[in-house]
Write an enzyme that holds these catalytic residues in place. Structure first.
Site, PDB file in Angstrom:
ATOM      1  N   GLU A 108      47.803  49.082  41.266  1.00 49.83           N
ATOM      2  CA  GLU A 108      46.474  48.569  40.894  1.00 49.83           C
ATOM      3  C   GLU A 108      45.418  49.639  41.224  1.00 49.83           C
ATOM      4  O   GLU A 108      45.577  50.378  42.205  1.00 49.83           O
ATOM      5  CB  GLU A 108      46.256  47.311  41.751  1.00 49.83           C
ATOM      6  CG  GLU A 108      44.959  46.573  41.551  1.00 49.83           C
ATOM      7  CD  GLU A 108      44.870  45.375  42.524  1.00 49.83           C
ATOM      8  OE1 GLU A 108      45.675  45.266  43.477  1.00 49.83           O
ATOM      9  OE2 GLU A 108      43.968  44.531  42.314  1.00 49.83           O
ATOM     10  N   LYS A 138      42.361  41.287  35.400  1.00 54.97           N
ATOM     11  CA  LYS A 138      42.837  40.395  36.479  1.00 54.97           C
ATOM     12  C   LYS A 138      42.015  39.111  36.542  1.00 54.97           C
ATOM     13  O   LYS A 138      40.777  39.168  36.615  1.00 54.97           O
ATOM     14  CB  LYS A 138      42.742  41.162  37.799  1.00 54.97           C
ATOM     15  CG  LYS A 138      43.336  40.462  39.009  1.00 54.97           C
ATOM     16  CD  LYS A 138      43.199  41.382  40.223  1.00 54.97           C
ATOM     17  CE  LYS A 138      43.867  40.868  41.464  1.00 54.97           C
ATOM     18  NZ  LYS A 138      43.668  41.781  42.609  1.00 54.97           N
ATOM     19  N   CYS A 177      48.495  42.224  41.046  1.00 54.46           N
ATOM     20  CA  CYS A 177      48.478  41.933  42.481  1.00 54.46           C
ATOM     21  C   CYS A 177      48.359  40.449  42.810  1.00 54.46           C
ATOM     22  O   CYS A 177      49.298  39.712  42.624  1.00 54.46           O
ATOM     23  CB  CYS A 177      47.386  42.769  43.162  1.00 54.46           C
ATOM     24  SG  CYS A 177      47.760  42.996  44.928  1.00 54.46           S
TER      25      CYS A 177
HETATM   26  C1  ACM Z   1      45.013  42.280  45.833  1.00 56.65           C
HETATM   27  O1  ACM Z   1      44.983  41.437  44.938  1.00 56.65           O
HETATM   28  N1  ACM Z   1      44.757  43.543  45.609  1.00 56.65           N
HETATM   29  C2  ACM Z   1      45.334  41.896  47.209  1.00 56.65           C
END
Ligand code: ACM
Length: 265
Positions: free
Chosen positions: A41, A111, A144
């Site tokens: 990420e 995200k 993530c």
């Molecule tokens: C995250 O979502 N980078 C912990």
């Protein structure tokens, strides 16, 4: 099909150095003849911003930005790569995954579940995580913290994903184990590419891994290792959802009894 995860340490707000570090991983993956590569990420920017201007200054547009162009070039020889990118869009910043294959930008996933201070810099994505087709196989993408919402992996499995590609910057200690369960409950492969190092006192956990449809870890990197790890997989194994001779993890669901899951309260 050779699937790999790349593990690295981005430097906060140092986009030039981060590009150099990504290029080193791409070179290693090229040498190893990888077909499908997942990178962590936010690998252009680092993670622990002090304020929104740091995030803005480190962001790039997809697919015009320098990291995107590098990934497009790497994918040209018939390959697929997914990488976390701090994305600058017309309306603001997103914590995104750029998806590139065969020399083209295929899709961007933004995200949807933002973790801690990400909520101060990024807008939450408003679209379903995608499943993309590559060489006749189907790859889902999530980022993530999406891991803690089993709905995301289930949704991707319902959309036909055989392999979940998962760029990450993991802080909590649970994800690598949770992804074992995500694999079992959906009978999918998962590939989690995590970052390493400590940034402004936040420690990341490394341990990037690939799991199979029975939750076996096919490979796992060390906590502080930089580089790639790869395995040969047959994504079609994920089409068999039967967990006993009388049970199918998708076919046996009782969605009429789960409607609360999609209600707001
Ligand atoms: C995250 O979502 N980078 C912990």
């Amino acid at each position: 099909m050779k699937l790999a995860v790349g593990q690295m340490e981005p430097k906060i707000c140092n986009t030039e150095e981060n590009l150099v570090r990504v290029k080193a991983i791409l070179k290693e993956a090229e040498k190893a003849n990888v077909d499908v590569l997942v990178l962590p990420e936010l690998c252009n920017s680092g993670y622990v911003f002090k304020d929104i201007s740091e995030a803005t200054d480190s962001a790039e547009s997809i697919p015009k930005g320098p990291l995107s162009r590098e990934l497009i070039a790497w994918s040209e020889r018939g390959r697929l790569v997914v990488a976390g990118i701090c994305e600058h869009s017309d309306v603001g910043l997103y914590n995104s995954a750029g998806i590139f294959a065969r020399g083209k930008h295929i899709a961007t996933y933004r995200k949807i579940h933002l973790f801690l201070n990400e909520k101060d810099w990024f807008r939450p994505g408003q679209e379903e995580p995608p499943v993309i087709e590559y060489n006749g196989y189907h790859f889902g993408v999530m980022i993530c913290f999406d891991w803690i919402f089993p709905e995301v992996t289930r949704l991707l499995a319902l959309k036909g994903a055989q392999v979940i590609l998962h760029p990450a910057n993991l802080v909590l200690p649970y994800c690598q184990n949770a992804m074992v369960t995500r694999s079992i409950e959906n009978r999918v492969f998962t590939a989690t590419a995590n970052r390493i190092g400590t940034e402004r006192e936040v420690e990341f956990s490394g341990l990037s891994q690939i799991t199979d449809i029975r939750g076996n870890r096919l490979c796992q990197m060390k906590k502080e290792e930089v580089g790639i790890v790869s395995v040969i997989i047959d994504p079609a194994l994920a089409d068999n959802k039967s967990i006993t001779e009388r049970n199918d993890v998708l076919g046996d669901r009782q969605p009429k009894l789960y409607t609360r899951i999609t209600q707001d309260d």
